[in-house]
Motif scaffolding. Structure first.
Motif, short mmCIF file in Angstrom:
data_model
loop_
_atom_site.label_atom_id
_atom_site.label_comp_id
_atom_site.label_asym_id
_atom_site.label_seq_id
_atom_site.Cartn_x
_atom_site.Cartn_y
_atom_site.Cartn_z
N ALA A 157 0.83 -1.42 0.03
CA ALA A 157 -0.03 0.08 -0.09
C ALA A 157 0.83 1.33 -0.01
O ALA A 157 0.64 2.34 -0.80
N LEU A 158 1.89 1.36 0.69
CA LEU A 158 2.89 2.34 0.99
C LEU A 158 3.76 2.48 -0.38
O LEU A 158 3.80 3.52 -1.06
N GLY A 159 4.07 1.20 -0.83
CA GLY A 159 4.67 1.19 -2.15
C GLY A 159 3.82 1.80 -3.21
O GLY A 159 4.34 2.70 -4.08
N ASP A 160 2.55 1.39 -3.29
CA ASP A 160 1.89 1.89 -4.25
C ASP A 160 1.88 3.51 -4.24
O ASP A 160 1.70 4.25 -5.13
N GLN A 161 1.52 4.13 -3.00
CA GLN A 161 1.69 5.46 -2.77
C GLN A 161 2.77 6.06 -3.17
O GLN A 161 2.77 7.03 -3.73
N VAL A 162 3.88 5.65 -2.97
CA VAL A 162 5.16 6.12 -3.55
C VAL A 162 5.19 6.56 -5.05
O VAL A 162 5.62 7.40 -5.54
N LEU A 163 4.69 5.39 -5.53
CA LEU A 163 4.83 5.48 -7.02
C LEU A 163 3.77 6.34 -7.68
O LEU A 163 4.26 7.18 -8.58
N ARG A 164 2.68 6.68 -7.02
CA ARG A 164 1.60 7.41 -7.43
C ARG A 164 2.55 8.79 -7.35
O ARG A 164 2.13 9.69 -8.22
N GLU A 165 2.97 9.11 -6.05
CA GLU A 165 3.23 10.44 -5.94
C GLU A 165 4.51 10.75 -6.64
O GLU A 165 4.70 11.91 -7.05
N VAL A 166 5.49 9.68 -6.88
CA VAL A 166 6.55 10.14 -7.85
C VAL A 166 6.11 10.56 -9.33
O VAL A 166 6.43 11.42 -9.94
#
Length: 244
Positions: free
Chosen positions: A144-153
Protein backbone atom coordinates in the motif's frame (compact mmCIF):
# COMPACT_ATOMS: atom_id res chain seq x y z
CA UNK A 1 -35.48 -6.72 -39.85
CA UNK A 2 -31.89 -6.46 -38.62
CA UNK A 3 -29.52 -3.50 -38.68
CA UNK A 4 -25.90 -4.58 -38.98
CA UNK A 5 -23.08 -2.18 -38.17
CA UNK A 6 -19.40 -2.80 -38.81
CA UNK A 7 -16.63 -0.72 -37.25
CA UNK A 8 -12.99 -1.24 -38.27
CA UNK A 9 -9.92 0.15 -36.53
CA UNK A 10 -6.52 -1.03 -37.76
CA UNK A 11 -4.86 0.39 -34.62
CA UNK A 12 -6.47 -2.28 -32.44
CA UNK A 13 -4.43 -5.47 -32.63
CA UNK A 14 -4.67 -6.73 -29.06
CA UNK A 15 -7.21 -9.54 -28.63
CA UNK A 16 -7.70 -8.83 -24.93
CA UNK A 17 -8.50 -5.17 -25.58
CA UNK A 18 -10.89 -6.20 -28.35
CA UNK A 19 -12.74 -8.55 -25.97
CA UNK A 20 -12.99 -5.83 -23.34
CA UNK A 21 -14.43 -3.41 -25.91
CA UNK A 22 -17.09 -5.93 -26.87
CA UNK A 23 -18.03 -6.70 -23.26
CA UNK A 24 -18.13 -3.04 -22.25
CA UNK A 25 -20.05 -2.04 -25.37
CA UNK A 26 -22.77 -4.58 -24.59
CA UNK A 27 -23.16 -3.01 -21.16
CA UNK A 28 -23.24 0.54 -22.53
CA UNK A 29 -25.68 -0.31 -25.28
CA UNK A 30 -28.22 -2.13 -23.18
CA UNK A 31 -27.98 -2.12 -19.40
CA UNK A 32 -25.55 0.40 -17.92
CA UNK A 33 -26.08 3.43 -20.08
CA UNK A 34 -23.41 6.08 -20.47
CA UNK A 35 -22.17 9.00 -18.37
CA UNK A 36 -20.94 11.82 -20.61
CA UNK A 37 -17.78 13.84 -19.85
CA UNK A 38 -19.98 16.69 -18.57
CA UNK A 39 -21.51 14.34 -15.97
CA UNK A 40 -24.90 13.90 -17.65
CA UNK A 41 -26.23 10.34 -17.57
CA UNK A 42 -27.84 8.83 -20.64
CA UNK A 43 -29.76 5.59 -20.21
CA UNK A 44 -28.89 2.64 -22.39
CA UNK A 45 -30.97 1.87 -25.45
CA UNK A 46 -34.14 -0.02 -24.67
CA UNK A 47 -32.94 -2.94 -26.75
CA UNK A 48 -31.41 -5.24 -24.14
CA UNK A 49 -33.04 -8.28 -25.71
CA UNK A 50 -32.17 -7.26 -29.24
CA UNK A 51 -28.66 -5.88 -29.26
CA UNK A 52 -25.54 -8.02 -29.53
CA UNK A 53 -21.93 -7.80 -30.70
CA UNK A 54 -20.04 -10.29 -32.82
CA UNK A 55 -16.51 -11.11 -31.54
CA UNK A 56 -14.82 -11.00 -34.94
CA UNK A 57 -11.10 -10.28 -34.83
CA UNK A 58 -9.15 -7.40 -33.23
CA UNK A 59 -10.03 -4.20 -35.04
CA UNK A 60 -13.12 -5.73 -36.67
CA UNK A 61 -16.18 -4.95 -34.57
CA UNK A 62 -19.71 -5.82 -35.67
CA UNK A 63 -22.96 -5.17 -33.88
CA UNK A 64 -26.56 -5.81 -34.76
CA UNK A 65 -29.89 -4.52 -33.56
CA UNK A 66 -32.87 -6.76 -34.08
CA UNK A 67 -36.21 -5.34 -35.16
CA UNK A 68 -37.03 -2.13 -36.96
CA UNK A 69 -35.36 0.65 -35.04
CA UNK A 70 -35.63 4.44 -35.40
CA UNK A 71 -32.70 6.24 -37.00
CA UNK A 72 -32.06 7.87 -33.61
CA UNK A 73 -31.33 4.44 -32.10
CA UNK A 74 -28.76 3.67 -34.77
CA UNK A 75 -27.09 7.06 -34.29
CA UNK A 76 -26.99 6.52 -30.53
CA UNK A 77 -25.52 3.05 -31.05
CA UNK A 78 -22.68 4.42 -33.17
CA UNK A 79 -21.99 7.19 -30.66
CA UNK A 80 -21.85 4.76 -27.75
CA UNK A 81 -19.57 2.37 -29.63
CA UNK A 82 -17.22 5.24 -30.42
CA UNK A 83 -17.12 6.39 -26.79
CA UNK A 84 -16.55 2.85 -25.51
CA UNK A 85 -13.67 2.42 -27.94
CA UNK A 86 -12.05 5.73 -26.95
CA UNK A 87 -12.33 5.03 -23.22
CA UNK A 88 -10.92 1.52 -23.39
CA UNK A 89 -8.16 2.42 -25.81
CA UNK A 90 -7.07 5.19 -23.44
CA UNK A 91 -7.05 2.76 -20.51
CA UNK A 92 -4.94 0.31 -22.49
CA UNK A 93 -2.28 2.99 -23.02
CA UNK A 94 -1.96 3.94 -19.36
CA UNK A 95 -0.37 2.35 -16.33
CA UNK A 96 -3.25 1.49 -14.04
CA UNK A 97 -1.50 2.63 -10.85
CA UNK A 98 0.23 5.88 -11.81
CA UNK A 99 -1.74 7.06 -14.83
CA UNK A 100 1.47 7.49 -16.82
CA UNK A 101 1.92 5.89 -20.22
CA UNK A 102 2.68 2.20 -19.94
CA UNK A 103 5.96 0.81 -21.27
CA UNK A 104 4.59 -0.23 -24.67
CA UNK A 105 2.84 3.07 -25.33
CA UNK A 106 5.84 5.11 -24.16
CA UNK A 107 8.02 3.36 -26.72
CA UNK A 108 5.38 3.80 -29.41
CA UNK A 109 5.14 7.54 -28.70
CA UNK A 110 8.92 7.88 -28.85
CA UNK A 111 9.13 6.55 -32.42
CA UNK A 112 7.39 9.44 -34.25
CA UNK A 113 9.06 11.97 -31.95
CA UNK A 114 12.46 10.55 -32.91
CA UNK A 115 11.57 10.54 -36.60
CA UNK A 116 10.50 14.18 -36.47
CA UNK A 117 13.64 15.18 -34.57
CA UNK A 118 15.84 13.38 -37.08
CA UNK A 119 14.07 15.04 -40.01
CA UNK A 120 14.49 18.54 -38.60
CA UNK A 121 17.87 17.95 -36.95
CA UNK A 122 16.52 18.68 -33.49
CA UNK A 123 17.80 17.52 -30.12
CA UNK A 124 15.80 15.13 -27.95
CA UNK A 125 16.63 13.76 -24.51
CA UNK A 126 15.48 10.60 -22.82
CA UNK A 127 15.78 10.18 -19.07
CA UNK A 128 15.63 6.85 -17.24
CA UNK A 129 14.67 7.23 -13.56
CA UNK A 130 15.08 4.52 -10.93
CA UNK A 131 13.98 4.62 -7.28
CA UNK A 132 16.79 3.30 -5.08
CA UNK A 133 15.50 1.56 -1.97
CA UNK A 134 11.97 1.09 -3.26
CA UNK A 135 12.04 -2.68 -2.78
CA UNK A 136 12.87 -2.17 0.88
CA UNK A 137 9.84 0.09 1.32
CA UNK A 138 7.62 -2.50 -0.34
CA UNK A 139 9.02 -5.39 1.70
CA UNK A 140 9.13 -3.64 5.07
CA UNK A 141 6.12 -1.30 4.94
CA UNK A 142 3.79 -3.12 2.56
CA UNK A 143 2.52 -2.68 -0.96
CA UNK A 144 0.00 0.00 0.00
CA UNK A 145 2.82 2.39 0.87
CA UNK A 146 4.77 1.23 -2.16
CA UNK A 147 1.81 2.11 -4.38
CA UNK A 148 1.56 5.53 -2.74
CA UNK A 149 5.25 6.15 -3.44
CA UNK A 150 4.83 5.29 -7.12
CA UNK A 151 1.73 7.45 -7.50
CA UNK A 152 3.32 10.49 -5.85
CA UNK A 153 6.57 10.08 -7.78
CA UNK A 154 4.58 9.94 -11.03
CA UNK A 155 2.62 13.04 -10.05
CA UNK A 156 5.81 14.93 -9.20
CA UNK A 157 7.35 14.05 -12.57
CA UNK A 158 4.18 14.96 -14.46
CA UNK A 159 4.02 18.36 -12.76
CA UNK A 160 7.39 19.30 -14.25
CA UNK A 161 6.64 18.24 -17.84
CA UNK A 162 6.15 20.72 -20.64
CA UNK A 163 3.14 20.23 -22.89
CA UNK A 164 5.20 18.50 -25.58
CA UNK A 165 7.04 16.11 -23.24
CA UNK A 166 5.72 12.81 -21.91
CA UNK A 167 6.54 10.24 -19.26
CA UNK A 168 5.92 6.54 -18.79
CA UNK A 169 6.29 3.81 -16.22
CA UNK A 170 8.80 1.40 -17.73
CA UNK A 171 8.93 -1.14 -14.92
CA UNK A 172 8.17 -1.65 -11.25
CA UNK A 173 10.02 1.44 -9.96
CA UNK A 174 11.48 2.72 -13.22
CA UNK A 175 10.23 5.68 -15.21
CA UNK A 176 11.08 7.21 -18.56
CA UNK A 177 10.75 10.83 -19.68
CA UNK A 178 11.18 12.11 -23.23
CA UNK A 179 11.98 15.76 -23.83
CA UNK A 180 10.72 16.07 -27.38
CA UNK A 181 12.66 19.19 -28.35
CA UNK A 182 15.32 20.68 -26.13
CA UNK A 183 18.52 22.72 -26.02
CA UNK A 184 21.94 21.19 -25.26
CA UNK A 185 21.77 22.26 -21.61
CA UNK A 186 18.01 21.80 -21.23
CA UNK A 187 18.15 18.15 -20.07
CA UNK A 188 20.58 18.92 -17.26
CA UNK A 189 18.30 21.67 -15.98
CA UNK A 190 15.10 19.63 -16.32
CA UNK A 191 16.36 16.39 -14.80
CA UNK A 192 18.10 18.35 -12.07
CA UNK A 193 14.67 19.67 -11.14
CA UNK A 194 13.24 16.16 -11.26
CA UNK A 195 16.01 14.90 -8.98
CA UNK A 196 15.46 17.74 -6.51
CA UNK A 197 11.67 17.32 -6.54
CA UNK A 198 11.82 13.58 -5.90
CA UNK A 199 14.41 13.95 -3.15
CA UNK A 200 12.22 16.59 -1.51
CA UNK A 201 9.21 14.31 -1.81
CA UNK A 202 11.08 11.45 -0.13
CA UNK A 203 12.34 13.74 2.65
CA UNK A 204 8.87 15.13 3.29
CA UNK A 205 7.49 11.64 3.87
CA UNK A 206 10.66 10.26 5.51
CA UNK A 207 10.90 7.62 2.82
CA UNK A 208 14.32 5.89 2.67
CA UNK A 209 14.49 6.49 -1.05
CA UNK A 210 17.26 7.54 -3.41
CA UNK A 211 16.99 8.70 -7.01
CA UNK A 212 19.20 7.57 -9.90
CA UNK A 213 18.72 9.19 -13.31
CA UNK A 214 20.47 8.40 -16.57
CA UNK A 215 19.98 10.89 -19.40
CA UNK A 216 20.74 10.35 -23.05
CA UNK A 217 20.90 13.50 -25.20
CA UNK A 218 20.60 12.75 -28.91
CA UNK A 219 21.22 14.89 -31.97
CA UNK A 220 19.96 13.24 -34.05
CA UNK A 221 18.21 10.46 -32.08
CA UNK A 222 18.92 6.74 -32.52
CA UNK A 223 17.05 4.69 -35.07
CA UNK A 224 14.75 3.07 -32.51
CA UNK A 225 13.35 4.07 -29.09
CA UNK A 226 14.67 0.78 -27.68
CA UNK A 227 18.24 1.89 -28.45
CA UNK A 228 17.72 5.19 -26.66
CA UNK A 229 16.09 3.54 -23.64
CA UNK A 230 18.90 0.99 -23.34
CA UNK A 231 21.47 3.77 -23.55
CA UNK A 232 19.78 5.85 -20.83
CA UNK A 233 19.32 2.72 -18.73
CA UNK A 234 23.06 1.99 -18.87
CA UNK A 235 23.82 5.57 -17.84
CA UNK A 236 21.40 5.26 -14.95
CA UNK A 237 23.19 2.17 -13.66
CA UNK A 238 26.52 3.98 -13.89
CA UNK A 239 25.07 6.75 -11.75
CA UNK A 240 23.58 4.23 -9.29
CA UNK A 241 26.85 2.34 -8.82
CA UNK A 242 28.93 5.50 -8.61
CA UNK A 243 27.02 6.50 -5.48
CA UNK A 244 26.13 9.93 -6.86
Amino acid sequence: AVTLIKVSDSAITDADLHSRIIARSKQLLSYDGFTHPNGEYEAGLDVARYVNAFPGTPGDYRAWIGGIRPVEDITALLDKLHRALEALASQAQRDGLTGLLNDRTFRERCAPAFALAARHRRTVALGYIDLDGFKGINDQSGHALGDQVLREVAAAITKLLRGTDFAGRLGGDEFGVLLVETTPDGPQVFFGRVHDALNALAARHSWPLGISIGVGVFHPPPVTPDDAIRFADRLMYQVKHSGK
